[in-house]
Enzyme design. Structure first.
Site, PDB file in Angstrom:
ATOM      1  N   HIS A 186       0.585  -1.184  -0.226  1.00 40.68           N
ATOM      2  CA  HIS A 186      -0.104   0.215   0.020  1.00 40.68           C
ATOM      3  C   HIS A 186       0.762   1.298  -0.058  1.00 40.68           C
ATOM      4  CE1 HIS A 186      -3.496   2.583   0.438  1.00 40.68           C
ATOM      5  NE2 HIS A 186      -2.774   3.186   1.420  1.00 40.68           N
ATOM      6  N   SER A 187       0.587   2.116  -0.915  1.00 42.88           N
ATOM      7  CA  SER A 187       1.371   3.251  -0.890  1.00 42.88           C
ATOM      8  C   SER A 187       2.643   3.052  -1.401  1.00 42.88           C
ATOM      9  CB  SER A 187       1.007   4.270   0.202  1.00 42.88           C
ATOM     10  OG  SER A 187       1.294   5.433  -0.063  1.00 42.88           O
ATOM     11  N   LEU A 188       3.610   3.676  -0.413  1.00 46.16           N
ATOM     12  CA  LEU A 188       5.215   3.396  -0.523  1.00 46.16           C
ATOM     13  C   LEU A 188       5.276   1.869  -0.452  1.00 46.16           C
ATOM     14  CD1 LEU A 188       8.183   4.046  -0.531  1.00 46.16           C
ATOM     15  CD2 LEU A 188       8.063   4.108   1.947  1.00 46.16           C
ATOM     16  N   SER A 195      -1.872  -0.621  -4.060  1.00 50.27           N
ATOM     17  CA  SER A 195      -3.018   0.215  -3.737  1.00 50.27           C
ATOM     18  C   SER A 195      -2.051   1.300  -3.457  1.00 50.27           C
ATOM     19  CB  SER A 195      -3.904  -0.357  -2.766  1.00 50.27           C
ATOM     20  OG  SER A 195      -3.198  -0.709  -1.547  1.00 50.27           O
TER      21      SER A 195
END
Length: 264
Positions: free
Chosen positions: A105-107, A133
């Site tokens: 997720h993200s990073l 995501s």
């Protein structure tokens, strides 16, 4: 470390703090979950035992929770090199026939992508699926205002408040913020100093889960993940903000379970 080496149990347990507590059935498919900037393994703890035939394995980078005294990584290369040692070691030890999947997720999505490429360079077993995501495709230009790594504490608190996902009580607690901000800034340093290098597309399916009201991510850039795979690409948008996949966990679990069904 080569693909035939295995890390010590203590080292694996630092990176995978719930690896012996998943409650998953023997032979379950490991799903290694990489957290967002400043996030920790606990972000995925409630996902365990929610996916039939899947052993959710939250990853714990240094600099947070039980590893808060360890220095956090500030460069992508060093992080994915060590993570490759972790995943390859754990895959050799589990009973799922060297099969596994990755979620970021993200990073964590960007780290998961580079982790797959590092494992591929080593000739190790690649995951059966990559889920991403809250993250633009790695090859797109990253422009998002003032670098987070240069922000003052008040600026960073304001930034986190706007992003959502961090409880207000935590943002208002100076002592708690002093503990977590170094890891957050180190993680954003990884993202903001990241340079994409052209390599052949991955030979595995990618599912991207963007959010329609994410203040940092544009769906038009998320679609670029399609170019990173020679296999299937699926886009499953969520109605919500940056942390919608956690806020709508039941929907996330259904999407993951459906995609992993052929492997469990």
């Amino acid at each position: 470390m080569t693909v035939n080496d295995v890390m010590s149990t203590d080292a694996l347990n630092r990176w995978l703090p719930f690896r012996t507590q998943t409650g998953a059935e023997p032979g379950a498919l490991p799903l290694y979950c990489l957290p967002h900037a400043g996030g920790a393994a606990s972000a995925f703890r409630l996902w365990q035992r929610k996916l039939p035939g899947v052993a959710v394995q939250p990853v714990q980078p240094p600099g947070r929770e039980a590893r808060h005294k360890e220095p956090a990584y500030e460069r992508m290369g060093a992080l994915v090199s060590d993570l490759a040692d972790v995943v390859l070691s754990d895959v050799e030890l589990n009973a799922a026939g060297r099969r596994y999947a990755l979620y970021g997720h993200s990073l964590g999505a960007l780290v998961a992508f580079e982790l797959v490429r590092e494992i591929r360079r080593r000739g190790g077993p690649e995951p059966v699926h990559l889920f991403v995501s809250g993250c633009d495709a790695p090859q797109v230009t990253y422009e998002d205002g003032q670098p987070v790594r240069t922000m003052t504490r008040p600026q960073l608190v304001s930034f986190l408040r706007g992003l959502g996902g961090t409880p207000e009580w935590l943002l208002s607690d100076e002592g708690a913020m002093a503990m977590i901000l170094p890891a957050i800034q180190a993680d954003f340093t990884i993202k903001e100093t990241y340079t994409y290098a052209q390599e052949p597309p991955l030979d595995l399916p990618i599912t991207a889960l963007p959010s329609t009201r994410d203040p940092r991510i544009a769906e038009s850039k998320v679609i670029g993940w399609r170019d990173q795979t020679a296999a299937a690409f699926v886009l499953r948008p969520f109605d919500g903000g940056h942390f919608a996949v956690f806020e709508q966990a039941m929907l996330t679990h259904r999407i993951l379970a459906e995609a992993l069904r052929p492997w469990v």
